[in-house]
Write a protein that holds these residues in place. Structure first.
Motif, PDB file in Angstrom:
ATOM      1  N   MET A   1       0.825  -1.212   0.000  1.00  8.71           N
ATOM      2  CA  MET A   1       0.000   0.000   0.000  1.00  8.71           C
ATOM      3  C   MET A   1       0.854   1.254   0.000  1.00  8.71           C
ATOM      4  O   MET A   1       0.405   2.312  -0.455  1.00  8.71           O
ATOM      5  N   ALA A   2       2.088   1.157   0.512  1.00  7.20           N
ATOM      6  CA  ALA A   2       2.978   2.311   0.522  1.00  7.20           C
ATOM      7  C   ALA A   2       3.658   2.525  -0.822  1.00  7.20           C
ATOM      8  O   ALA A   2       3.896   3.657  -1.243  1.00  7.20           O
ATOM      9  N   PHE A   3       3.978   1.433  -1.528  1.00  8.26           N
ATOM     10  CA  PHE A   3       4.715   1.538  -2.785  1.00  8.26           C
ATOM     11  C   PHE A   3       3.810   1.594  -4.014  1.00  8.26           C
ATOM     12  O   PHE A   3       4.195   2.165  -5.034  1.00  8.26           O
ATOM     13  N   ALA A   4       2.628   1.008  -3.932  1.00  9.47           N
ATOM     14  CA  ALA A   4       1.761   0.906  -5.120  1.00  9.47           C
ATOM     15  C   ALA A   4       1.337   2.243  -5.715  1.00  9.47           C
ATOM     16  O   ALA A   4       1.246   2.369  -6.945  1.00  9.47           O
ATOM     17  N   PRO A   5       1.040   3.289  -4.904  1.00 14.77           N
ATOM     18  CA  PRO A   5       0.510   4.526  -5.506  1.00 14.77           C
ATOM     19  C   PRO A   5       1.536   5.344  -6.285  1.00 14.77           C
ATOM     20  O   PRO A   5       1.172   6.285  -6.975  1.00 14.77           O
ATOM     21  N   ASN A   6       2.814   4.992  -6.223  1.00  7.55           N
ATOM     22  CA  ASN A   6       3.858   5.927  -6.623  1.00  7.55           C
ATOM     23  C   ASN A   6       4.109   6.031  -8.118  1.00  7.55           C
ATOM     24  O   ASN A   6       4.456   7.102  -8.618  1.00  7.55           O
ATOM     25  N   HIS A   7       3.968   4.926  -8.858  1.00  3.64           N
ATOM     26  CA  HIS A   7       4.334   4.948 -10.280  1.00  3.64           C
ATOM     27  C   HIS A   7       3.324   4.256 -11.191  1.00  3.64           C
ATOM     28  O   HIS A   7       3.325   4.517 -12.394  1.00  3.64           O
ATOM     29  N   LYS A   8       2.508   3.374 -10.650  1.00  6.99           N
ATOM     30  CA  LYS A   8       1.611   2.603 -11.491  1.00  6.99           C
ATOM     31  C   LYS A   8       0.583   3.520 -12.155  1.00  6.99           C
ATOM     32  O   LYS A   8      -0.087   4.302 -11.500  1.00  6.99           O
ATOM     33  N   GLY A   9       0.474   3.396 -13.464  1.00  6.95           N
ATOM     34  CA  GLY A   9      -0.446   4.237 -14.216  1.00  6.95           C
ATOM     35  C   GLY A   9       0.145   5.557 -14.649  1.00  6.95           C
ATOM     36  O   GLY A   9      -0.531   6.358 -15.308  1.00  6.95           O
ATOM     37  N   MET A  10       1.425   5.795 -14.317  1.00  5.93           N
ATOM     38  CA  MET A  10       2.091   7.019 -14.762  1.00  5.93           C
ATOM     39  C   MET A  10       2.801   6.765 -16.093  1.00  5.93           C
ATOM     40  O   MET A  10       2.774   5.677 -16.637  1.00  5.93           O
ATOM     41  N   GLU A  11       3.448   7.807 -16.625  1.00  3.27           N
ATOM     42  CA  GLU A  11       4.132   7.704 -17.914  1.00  3.27           C
ATOM     43  C   GLU A  11       5.147   6.551 -17.900  1.00  3.27           C
ATOM     44  O   GLU A  11       5.815   6.300 -16.888  1.00  3.27           O
ATOM     45  N   MET A  12       5.246   5.875 -19.030  1.00  2.42           N
ATOM     46  CA  MET A  12       6.258   4.829 -19.200  1.00  2.42           C
ATOM     47  C   MET A  12       7.109   5.218 -20.402  1.00  2.42           C
ATOM     48  O   MET A  12       6.615   5.247 -21.537  1.00  2.42           O
ATOM     49  N   PRO A  13       8.376   5.563 -20.199  1.00  6.89           N
ATOM     50  CA  PRO A  13       9.228   6.012 -21.307  1.00  6.89           C
ATOM     51  C   PRO A  13       9.303   4.988 -22.431  1.00  6.89           C
ATOM     52  O   PRO A  13       9.382   3.776 -22.187  1.00  6.89           O
ATOM     53  N   ASP A  14       9.267   5.472 -23.646  1.00 11.35           N
ATOM     54  CA  ASP A  14       9.419   4.610 -24.819  1.00 11.35           C
ATOM     55  C   ASP A  14      10.880   4.180 -24.919  1.00 11.35           C
ATOM     56  O   ASP A  14      11.767   5.025 -25.055  1.00 11.35           O
ATOM     57  N   PRO A  15      11.166   2.869 -24.846  1.00 13.21           N
ATOM     58  CA  PRO A  15      12.568   2.425 -24.926  1.00 13.21           C
ATOM     59  C   PRO A  15      13.274   2.894 -26.182  1.00 13.21           C
ATOM     60  O   PRO A  15      14.499   3.079 -26.180  1.00 13.21           O
ATOM     61  N   ASP A  16      12.524   3.096 -27.256  1.00  9.52           N
ATOM     62  CA  ASP A  16      13.123   3.521 -28.524  1.00  9.52           C
ATOM     63  C   ASP A  16      12.931   5.014 -28.790  1.00  9.52           C
ATOM     64  O   ASP A  16      13.295   5.500 -29.866  1.00  9.52           O
ATOM     65  N   GLY A  17      12.350   5.722 -27.842  1.00 10.59           N
ATOM     66  CA  GLY A  17      12.063   7.142 -28.041  1.00 10.59           C
ATOM     67  C   GLY A  17      13.196   8.035 -27.575  1.00 10.59           C
ATOM     68  O   GLY A  17      14.327   7.586 -27.365  1.00 10.59           O
ATOM     69  N   GLU A  18      12.867   9.319 -27.375  1.00  8.91           N
ATOM     70  CA  GLU A  18      13.878  10.285 -26.955  1.00  8.91           C
ATOM     71  C   GLU A  18      14.361   9.999 -25.541  1.00  8.91           C
ATOM     72  O   GLU A  18      13.639   9.448 -24.716  1.00  8.91           O
ATOM     73  N   ARG A  19      15.587  10.360 -25.281  1.00  6.09           N
ATOM     74  CA  ARG A  19      16.172  10.153 -23.969  1.00  6.09           C
ATOM     75  C   ARG A  19      15.781  11.307 -23.051  1.00  6.09           C
ATOM     76  O   ARG A  19      16.027  12.469 -23.369  1.00  6.09           O
ATOM     77  N   TRP A  20      15.154  11.004 -21.946  1.00  8.33           N
ATOM     78  CA  TRP A  20      14.716  12.033 -21.015  1.00  8.33           C
ATOM     79  C   TRP A  20      15.836  12.405 -20.049  1.00  8.33           C
ATOM     80  O   TRP A  20      16.605  11.554 -19.610  1.00  8.33           O
ATOM     81  N   GLY A  21      15.901  13.699 -19.682  1.00  5.13           N
ATOM     82  CA  GLY A  21      16.821  14.141 -18.648  1.00  5.13           C
ATOM     83  C   GLY A  21      16.295  13.765 -17.275  1.00  5.13           C
ATOM     84  O   GLY A  21      15.169  13.279 -17.121  1.00  5.13           O
ATOM     85  N   HIS A  22      17.107  14.017 -16.250  1.00  3.31           N
ATOM     86  CA  HIS A  22      16.761  13.607 -14.883  1.00  3.31           C
ATOM     87  C   HIS A  22      15.428  14.195 -14.430  1.00  3.31           C
ATOM     88  O   HIS A  22      14.576  13.472 -13.884  1.00  3.31           O
ATOM     89  N   LEU A  23      15.202  15.478 -14.650  1.00  2.68           N
ATOM     90  CA  LEU A  23      13.976  16.121 -14.188  1.00  2.68           C
ATOM     91  C   LEU A  23      12.752  15.484 -14.831  1.00  2.68           C
ATOM     92  O   LEU A  23      11.811  15.070 -14.132  1.00  2.68           O
TER      93      LEU A  23
END
Length: 343
Positions: free
Chosen positions: A237-259
């Motif tokens: 319950m503590a870890f589940a809300p943090n990333h699930k359903g958020m953006e998932m970077p395209d492995p073949d797409g542009e490289r994102w910076g840290h921010l």
């Protein structure tokens, strides 16, 4: 032991993250809070000791099962301290943080610190990246329709219903964490493996001695199962809300910076001091991912700076309530399994 995500790399002068890092440093938010953590550690150890004393005094009674709840809660506090030590948030030296992590993970919980740290650091380096983040790899659950399409047999049925099965499956996570850590020992270097193996054995011996000296074997088995079920549920319950359903970077797409990489893949959970305590500060997931070695007490203080910086940079700052965060995560899991339900 790998420490890839614990220390913040220095960004280039032209980075969109550099001005935010400079302001955070100027306000002292990356400075250690050893006194605060000392009180946190001492308080939690006393709570665990009091719970263990309660188990002994309650003896061979089914009423002792009521103590599985506080034991799971305070065990989760120990896990959060182990998490923070893995990110070098507590001590000034790598050795000091490792000792704290080994005590709270291996000795108190029976969960491998080395396994967790390696896995968690890879997650921090590339959150929600399907090829690099172990937290979105194929396992009991899957996180993309491409992963779902490859499921066969029982796992296909599991994926079709994974949203409704998610919380029941968390009841098995407490045991899974221990099994995964033991299996990881063969990966570790000889010295690290020896240290962790000894501490894991000491934990098992102490846990079994506590239960079997206080209650009958049957009640001890039930107590252990309920305790680990609640422990896994709490951590999930503590870890589940943090990333699930958020953006998932395209492995073949542009490289994102840290921010961009950390903000777009993370979700914060609104709340007050009780929420901060219950979720171990992980409700400030955006701040934590941007500054993994920032002490937990400073995450709330950094939030206004991060929110304002994201607004100025044109990045969405995602924040929602606790219940809605679960709803969004479950909606994503349900959507991933939709093609299998239609077939």
């Amino acid at each position: 032991m790998p420490q890839a995500a614990t220390l913040l790399a220095e960004p280039s002068a032209g980075s969109d993250f550099a001005p935010l890092l400079r302001r955070v440093r100027e306000q002292g938010l990356l400075e250690r809070r050893r006194g605060r953590y000392a009180l946190t550690v001492a308080g939690n150890l006393l709570a665990l000791a009091a719970t263990a004393t309660g188990i002994v005094l309650s003896g061979d009674s089914w009423w002792t099962l009521l103590l599985t709840a506080p034991l799971a809660v305070f065990a989760s506090r120990a896990a959060f301290i182990g998490h923070d030590s893995g990110h070098a948030q507590i001590g000034r030296t790598r050795r000091g943080n490792r000792v704290l992590g080994l005590i709270h993970s291996d000795l108190l919980l029976g969960m491998s610190y080395g396994w967790w740290n390696d896995k968690h650091n890879r997650h921090h380096a590339n959150p929600n990246h399907i090829d690099k983040d172990p937290d979105v790899g194929v396992g009991a659950l899957v996180w993309t329709r491409q992963q779902a399409a490859q499921r066969q047999g029982f796992t296909r049925w599991l994926t079709r219903h994974q949203a409704r099965l998610f919380f029941p499956m968390l009841l098995l996570e407490g045991i899974n964490l221990k099994i995964s850590g033991v299996r990881d020992l063969k990966r570790q270097e000889a010295g690290e493996r020896r240290t962790e193996a000894v501490l894991l054995v000491l934990h098992a011996a102490g846990y079994l001695t506590l239960l079997l000296s206080s209650m009958s074997p049957g009640k001890a088995v039930v107590f252990a199962l309920v305790h680990h079920a609640l422990f896994g549920l709490h951590l999930g319950m503590a870890f589940a809300p943090n990333h699930k359903g958020m953006e998932m970077p395209d492995p073949d797409g542009e490289r994102w910076g840290h921010l961009r990489r950390q903000v777009l893949t993370s979700r914060n959970v609104r709340g007050g001091p009780l929420t901060d305590w219950f979720l171990g500060g992980l409700n400030y997931q955006i701040e934590h991912h941007l500054f993994p070695n920032m002490p937990r007490p400073h995450l709330r203080l950094a939030q206004p700076l991060v929110r304002a910086h994201c607004l100025a940079a044109g990045l969405p700052y995602t924040e929602t309530g606790l219940i809605d965060s679960y709803r969004q995560a479950l909606r994503h899991m349900h959507d991933v399994g939709a093609p299998l339900r239609a077939g």
